[in-house]
Scaffold this motif. Structure first.
Motif, PDB file in Angstrom:
ATOM      1  N   VAL A 273       0.846  -1.195   0.000  1.00 20.41           N
ATOM      2  CA  VAL A 273       0.000   0.000   0.000  1.00 20.41           C
ATOM      3  C   VAL A 273       0.883   1.247   0.000  1.00 20.41           C
ATOM      4  N   ARG A 274       1.958   1.205   0.798  1.00 21.58           N
ATOM      5  CA  ARG A 274       2.851   2.367   0.882  1.00 21.58           C
ATOM      6  C   ARG A 274       3.443   2.689  -0.496  1.00 21.58           C
TER       7      ARG A 274
ATOM      8  N   PRO B 116       0.542  -6.053   1.641  1.00 18.26           N
ATOM      9  CA  PRO B 116       0.908  -6.348   0.245  1.00 18.26           C
ATOM     10  C   PRO B 116      -0.289  -6.149  -0.686  1.00 18.26           C
ATOM     11  N   VAL B 117      -0.015  -5.645  -1.862  1.00 21.39           N
ATOM     12  CA  VAL B 117      -1.074  -5.500  -2.866  1.00 21.39           C
ATOM     13  C   VAL B 117      -0.682  -6.288  -4.110  1.00 21.39           C
ATOM     14  N   SER B 118      -1.681  -6.806  -4.792  1.00 25.36           N
ATOM     15  CA  SER B 118      -1.397  -7.577  -6.003  1.00 25.36           C
ATOM     16  C   SER B 118      -1.995  -6.853  -7.198  1.00 25.36           C
ATOM     17  N   PRO B 119      -1.361  -7.043  -8.332  1.00 26.06           N
ATOM     18  CA  PRO B 119      -1.865  -6.409  -9.553  1.00 26.06           C
ATOM     19  C   PRO B 119      -3.352  -6.727  -9.750  1.00 26.06           C
ATOM     20  N   GLY B 120      -4.087  -5.737 -10.192  1.00 30.01           N
ATOM     21  CA  GLY B 120      -5.509  -5.943 -10.453  1.00 30.01           C
ATOM     22  C   GLY B 120      -6.398  -5.583  -9.274  1.00 30.01           C
ATOM     23  N   GLN B 121      -5.780  -5.435  -8.084  1.00 34.62           N
ATOM     24  CA  GLN B 121      -6.587  -5.083  -6.916  1.00 34.62           C
ATOM     25  C   GLN B 121      -6.961  -3.594  -6.933  1.00 34.62           C
ATOM     26  N   THR B 122      -8.029  -3.274  -6.218  1.00 32.79           N
ATOM     27  CA  THR B 122      -8.466  -1.881  -6.125  1.00 32.79           C
ATOM     28  C   THR B 122      -8.290  -1.384  -4.699  1.00 32.79           C
ATOM     29  N   LEU B 123      -7.673  -0.212  -4.611  1.00 29.23           N
ATOM     30  CA  LEU B 123      -7.479   0.454  -3.327  1.00 29.23           C
ATOM     31  C   LEU B 123      -8.404   1.672  -3.333  1.00 29.23           C
ATOM     32  N   SER B 124      -9.371   1.705  -2.394  1.00 29.16           N
ATOM     33  CA  SER B 124     -10.324   2.823  -2.365  1.00 29.16           C
ATOM     34  C   SER B 124      -9.975   3.795  -1.247  1.00 29.16           C
ATOM     35  N   VAL B 125      -9.887   5.063  -1.590  1.00 26.51           N
ATOM     36  CA  VAL B 125      -9.646   6.105  -0.601  1.00 26.51           C
ATOM     37  C   VAL B 125     -11.008   6.646  -0.161  1.00 26.51           C
ATOM     38  N   VAL B 126     -11.301   6.500   1.134  1.00 20.18           N
ATOM     39  CA  VAL B 126     -12.607   6.947   1.634  1.00 20.18           C
ATOM     40  C   VAL B 126     -12.388   7.867   2.842  1.00 20.18           C
TER      41      VAL B 126
END
Lengths: 391, 91
Positions: free
Chosen positions: B28-29, B75-85
């Motif tokens: 995420v960082r 950890p993040v993987s390709p294709g994932q969505t990170l939502s800023v709320v």
């Protein structure tokens, strides 16, 4: 061709009957089903019984009692109609059905407990007809709504649609807290109010609109600013709070008071084109501080008065709050406890995210001290309890 | 393949109006650093001076709050969505 007597005798051979004494011994585990007509039921019935007249039995029972292994004691006035009803239920697959011999008349003669059920009058029956058709609501649910007390914080953008729908749904007591007066710039979104109410106190304008919509509703007005000095008193006696306030310090204040009073809060908040809704059920789910440990600094959190808001947005979020309030009051469905619903009008998308109880939450966590209600500064942190203080 | 970051409307003036940005990174960082490199200035709205996630911003990886995963180290993987709320309070 067999007579009615023959037919009844045949039916009684294939069903099981119990006398009122045995029926009474099963009151804890069995559903009592009253299959008499409405006028008979209204004269008196066994408390807690489900009323489903014989004529509607087959077509409605599966909606009302989906579990076919649920024990059922069927009764009518004298024990004949209930025998026919028991046979029908058996044929529909209900596996534990008995008919009560002698019916309600014998039950009453033997001095067993009965009561005159509260029933909807003809006008209410008509008004709430679409609710009564829903097995999940029905007459019992509608009575529950009529007995419910909901406190709306704010009669503005969110409070307007929430109040209108809760009043229309027949929530019997609606408290409204707002210290504002109606301004022309409110009418772009605050649909409780209109041109005639400009300059009036919002609580009065709201009461007028809600009473005109549904005279069943008792609207209690509180023309005050929510503060540490009154929040606990305001919440007292209400089943549920619908939070439509417009600033962070009040939201934290409402949260802390809801934990102290164990009052669930249906939360809604909006900003420009996006809104959020969730339900904070004290100690059964996360609280507001679990979701938002600290408020943003004012420069990063302008109010809607400064930054604008699409007028329809609170209409959607406030309506979602009304849905959640009704679900909580009726105990149906999956309320938004532990889930944050986020709505983006521009993308026209709704998403839900998981919200968890924070083990380190300073308000509802296991190590949280006792909550003291006090005015919050910009940081909105909970106030430590000073021993031996009283709340 | 990259990670999608969903930007709320209130921060879109920092992304040229864009509501979804494709970024790179294994955590995420790193994803946020990549976002800030593409649209300078957005990082400081999400992270405080010490580089921690601001307490009034929720970041959801799929539908999980990263604070309840491994925070910025998640950890993040390709294709994932990170939502800023971000928290909002209007009513």
């Amino acid at each position: 061709m067999p007579s009615v007597k023959d037919l009844l005798a045949q039916v009684k051979k294939v069903i099981r009957e119990v006398d009122p004494a045995e029926a009474e011994s099963r009151r804890d585990d069995a559903l009592f089903l009253d299959v008499r007509e409405a006028d008979e039921y209204q004269q008196g019935a066994i408390p807690g019984a489900l009323h489903l007249p014989r004529g509607f039995l087959e077509v409605q029972i599966e909606g009302v009692v989906p579990a076919k292994d649920r024990p059922i004691v069927v009764y009518c006035a004298g024990g004949s109609r209930s025998a026919f009803a028991a046979k029908s239920l058996q044929e529909l697959g209900y596996s534990d059905v008995v008919s009560m011999t002698g019916g309600f008349n014998r039950w009453k003669d033997e001095g067993r407990q009965w009561a005159t059920p509260r029933v909807l009058d003809a006008e209410q029956r008509n008004r709430y007809q679409r609710h009564l058709l829903l097995p999940e609501v029905g007459e019992a649910g509608q009575q529950k709504l009529l007995d419910s007390k909901v406190l709306l914080l704010g009669a503005g953008g969110l409070g307007s649609p929430a109040a209108l729908y809760l009043a229309a749904a027949g929530v019997g007591t609606i408290g409204i807290v707002d210290m504002d007066v109606v301004d022309a710039s409110n009418l772009q979104r605050q649909i409780l109010h209109n041109l005639d109410s400009i300059g009036d106190r919002k609580v009065d304008s709201a009461k007028k609109a809600l009473t005109a919509l549904n005279p069943d509703v008792n609207v209690v007005t509180h023309d005050v600013r929510i503060g540490a000095d009154n929040v606990l008193n305001l919440m007292e006696g209400y089943d549920l709070v619908v939070d439509g306030t417009d600033n962070f310090p009040t939201r934290y204040l409402v949260n802390d008071a809801s934990l102290l009073t164990r009052t669930p809060v249906v939360h809604g908040s909006i900003f420009r084109f996006e809104g959020q809704a969730t339900v904070f059920d004290p100690y059964n789910g996360p609280c507001y501080r679990c979701l938002v440990p600290e408020p943003p600094p004012p420069e990063l959190a302008p109010s809607c008065a400064e930054a604008g808001v699409l007028g329809v947005l609170p209409g959607i979020i406030g309506s979602i709050q009304a849905v959640e309030a009704i679900k909580m009051l009726l105990g149906i469905g999956e309320p938004l406890v532990g889930r944050l619903l986020a709505y983006d009008t521009l993308a026209q998308e709704i998403r839900t995210f998981k919200v968890r109880r924070d083990p380190a939450c300073p308000a509802c966590g296991p190590d949280a001290g006792e909550i003291v209600i006090a005015e919050y500064d910009q940081l909105c942190m909970p106030h430590p309890k000073k021993a031996p203080a009283t709340v | 393949m990259s990670i999608n970051v969903r930007i709320p409307t209130q921060l879109r003036q920092l992304t040229g109006g864009s509501g979804e940005i494709a970024v790179e990174g294994a955590t995420v960082r790193e994803a946020l650093a990549s976002l800030d490199a593409i649209h300078p200035g957005i990082g400081e709205r999400l992270l405080d001076d010490d580089g921690g996630l601001r307490r009034f911003v929720n970041l959801f990886l799929a539908d999980e709050d990263v604070r309840f995963l491994e925070g910025l180290d998640t950890p993040v993987s390709p294709g994932q969505t990170l939502s800023v709320v971000p928290a909002v309070a209007g009513g």
